[in-house]
Motif scaffolding. Sequence first.
Motif, short mmCIF file in Angstrom:
data_model
loop_
_atom_site.label_atom_id
_atom_site.label_comp_id
_atom_site.label_asym_id
_atom_site.label_seq_id
_atom_site.Cartn_x
_atom_site.Cartn_y
_atom_site.Cartn_z
N VAL A 112 0.84 -1.21 0.00
CA VAL A 112 0.00 0.00 0.00
C VAL A 112 0.88 1.26 0.00
N VAL A 113 1.97 1.22 0.75
CA VAL A 113 2.89 2.38 0.75
C VAL A 113 3.48 2.56 -0.64
N ALA A 114 3.96 1.47 -1.23
CA ALA A 114 4.60 1.56 -2.56
C ALA A 114 3.60 2.02 -3.61
N PHE A 115 2.39 1.45 -3.58
CA PHE A 115 1.37 1.82 -4.57
C PHE A 115 1.05 3.32 -4.45
N THR A 116 0.90 3.79 -3.22
CA THR A 116 0.55 5.21 -3.02
C THR A 116 1.65 6.11 -3.56
N ARG A 117 2.91 5.79 -3.24
CA ARG A 117 4.02 6.65 -3.67
C ARG A 117 4.14 6.64 -5.21
N ALA A 118 3.97 5.46 -5.79
CA ALA A 118 4.06 5.37 -7.25
C ALA A 118 2.91 6.13 -7.91
N ALA A 122 1.30 8.69 -6.67
CA ALA A 122 1.51 10.14 -6.50
C ALA A 122 2.42 10.65 -7.61
N ALA A 123 3.47 9.89 -7.88
CA ALA A 123 4.41 10.31 -8.93
C ALA A 123 3.76 10.19 -10.31
N ALA A 124 3.02 9.11 -10.54
CA ALA A 124 2.36 8.92 -11.85
C ALA A 124 1.32 10.01 -12.09
N SER A 125 0.58 10.36 -11.03
CA SER A 125 -0.47 11.37 -11.16
C SER A 125 0.14 12.74 -11.47
N GLU A 142 -0.49 14.61 -14.91
CA GLU A 142 -1.43 15.73 -14.69
C GLU A 142 -2.87 15.25 -14.47
N TYR A 143 -3.01 14.25 -13.59
CA TYR A 143 -4.35 13.77 -13.24
C TYR A 143 -5.07 14.74 -12.30
N GLY A 144 -4.30 15.59 -11.60
CA GLY A 144 -4.91 16.51 -10.63
C GLY A 144 -5.36 15.81 -9.36
N ILE A 145 -4.76 14.67 -9.08
CA ILE A 145 -5.13 13.90 -7.87
C ILE A 145 -3.88 13.72 -7.01
N GLU A 177 -3.18 21.17 0.53
CA GLU A 177 -2.97 20.89 -0.90
C GLU A 177 -1.50 20.76 -1.28
N MET A 178 -0.59 21.05 -0.35
CA MET A 178 0.84 20.85 -0.62
C MET A 178 1.25 19.40 -0.40
N LYS A 179 0.39 18.63 0.23
CA LYS A 179 0.77 17.26 0.58
C LYS A 179 0.44 16.29 -0.55
N ASN A 180 1.49 15.75 -1.17
CA ASN A 180 1.33 14.73 -2.21
C ASN A 180 2.51 13.76 -2.12
N GLY A 181 2.22 12.46 -2.13
CA GLY A 181 3.28 11.46 -2.05
C GLY A 181 3.84 11.32 -0.64
N GLU A 182 3.07 11.79 0.36
CA GLU A 182 3.57 11.72 1.74
C GLU A 182 3.23 10.38 2.38
N THR A 183 4.17 9.88 3.19
CA THR A 183 3.95 8.70 4.01
C THR A 183 4.07 9.16 5.46
N VAL A 184 2.98 9.04 6.21
CA VAL A 184 2.97 9.58 7.58
C VAL A 184 2.88 8.44 8.59
#
Length: 256
Positions: free
Chosen positions: A158-164, A166-169, A173-176, A232-239
Motif C-alpha cells: 500500500v505504501v509503494a502503490f501510493t508513492r508510485a 503520487a508520482a504517476a499522477s 497531470e491527473y490533478g489527484i 494541498e501541498m501534501k502529495n506522495g507523503e507517508t505519515v
Amino acid sequence: MSLGGKVAVVTGAAKGIGKAIAEIFLQNGAKVVLLDVDEPAGKSLKYDLDQQFGEDRSLFMKCSVESDEDIKAALQSTVDIFGSIDILCNNAGILKEDDWEKTISINLGGVIRMTYTALEHMNKRSGGQGGVVVNTSSVAGLDPLLSCPAYSATKHGVVAFTRAMAAASSASEYGIRFNVICPVRVQTDFFSSVSQNFGRFSHLLGALQKSSERALDPSEVAECVLDLVMDEMKNGETVLLSQSGKKYVTFPQNLW
Ligand SMILES: NC(=O)C1=CN([C@@H]2O[C@H](COP(=O)(O)OP(=O)(O)OC[C@H]3O[C@@H](n4cnc5c(N)ncnc54)[C@H](O)[C@@H]3O)[C@@H](O)[C@H]2O)C=CC1
Ligand SMILES: CCCCCC(=O)/C=C/C=C\C/C=C\C/C=C\CCCC(=O)O
C-alpha cells in the motif's frame, strides 16, 4: 482545501478508523459515502449520522473492495447522487495470516481496484475534477511484524502503490494527490482480536514488542487523514502515526 460541498468515499467505514474518518469529514462539511461489507453496522452508523448531520449528508452502500462489480456500482451511484468524487479513503483491511490470499485481495487488491475505478471519475484528463486519495497502511508497512508476514507485505504494498501513484499522477497531470498513513496500534475491534489471527505464527505473539503506551484513538488517525486531505501541498507523503505524534517518513533517493 475546504470540505464544504466535497464528496468523500470511505471504505471499511462501518466501524473503527473508517467510521472516525467519515465522522471528521462530516464535521468539516463534506458529504460522505460509507462503503463496507458489514451491512447491519453500516446501516446503523448511517442512522446515527443522519440524526447528527441530516439524511442528505451521507449514503451507505454495501460494497466489498474485493468485487469489481460492487465497486463500479458504488462509485457510479456516488456520482449519480452526489455529483462527483473528490476524496477517496482506501481504509478497509483485515489480518488473517491463515487466509493470506484474502488478506492480499482486500488490503492491497482492494486499494488498487478502488483507486483505478475512482480514477475514471476523478482524473482531470478524463473529465473529472481531480481530488485526493488517502490510503490506510500501517507501521507494518514500514517495519515488518514477524507474527504477520502476509499482512506486512500488503501494507508495504500500500505504501509503494501510493508513492508510485503520487508520482504517476503528477507526471500525467491527473490533478489527484495521493498520501498514505501508517498508524501503530489503534483501539478498534480489529486490534482487540488481532492476536487470534496470526495463524501459523501464533507462537510469536510473545515476541512482539508490546508497548506500554496507550493505543491510539481512531479519532487521532482521522485528524491525520483530514490534514492530508486539506493541505494541498501534501502529495506522495507517508505519515507514521504513533503515540508520540506524526512523522513524515523519508525514503532513500536515486537508488538507480
Ligand atoms: N487497529 C489497528 O491497530 C490498526 C489498523 N490499521 C489498518 O486500519 C484499517 C482499518 O482498521 P480498523 O478500523 O482497526 O479495523 P475494523 O475491523 O475496526 O474495521 C475495518 C472495517 O473494514 C470492513 N471490511 C472488511 N473487509 C472488507 C471488504 N472486503 N470490503 C469493504 N469493507 C471491508 C469491516 O467490515 C470493518 O467495518 C485497516 O486497513 C487496518 O489494517 C493500521 C494500523 C493499526
Ligand atoms: C500485531 C499486528 C497488529 C497489526 C495492526 C497494525 O497494523 C499495527 C500494529 C502496530 C503495533 C503492534 C505492536 C504490538 C502488538 C502486540 C500485541 C498484539 C496483541 C494485541 C493484544 O493482545 O493486546
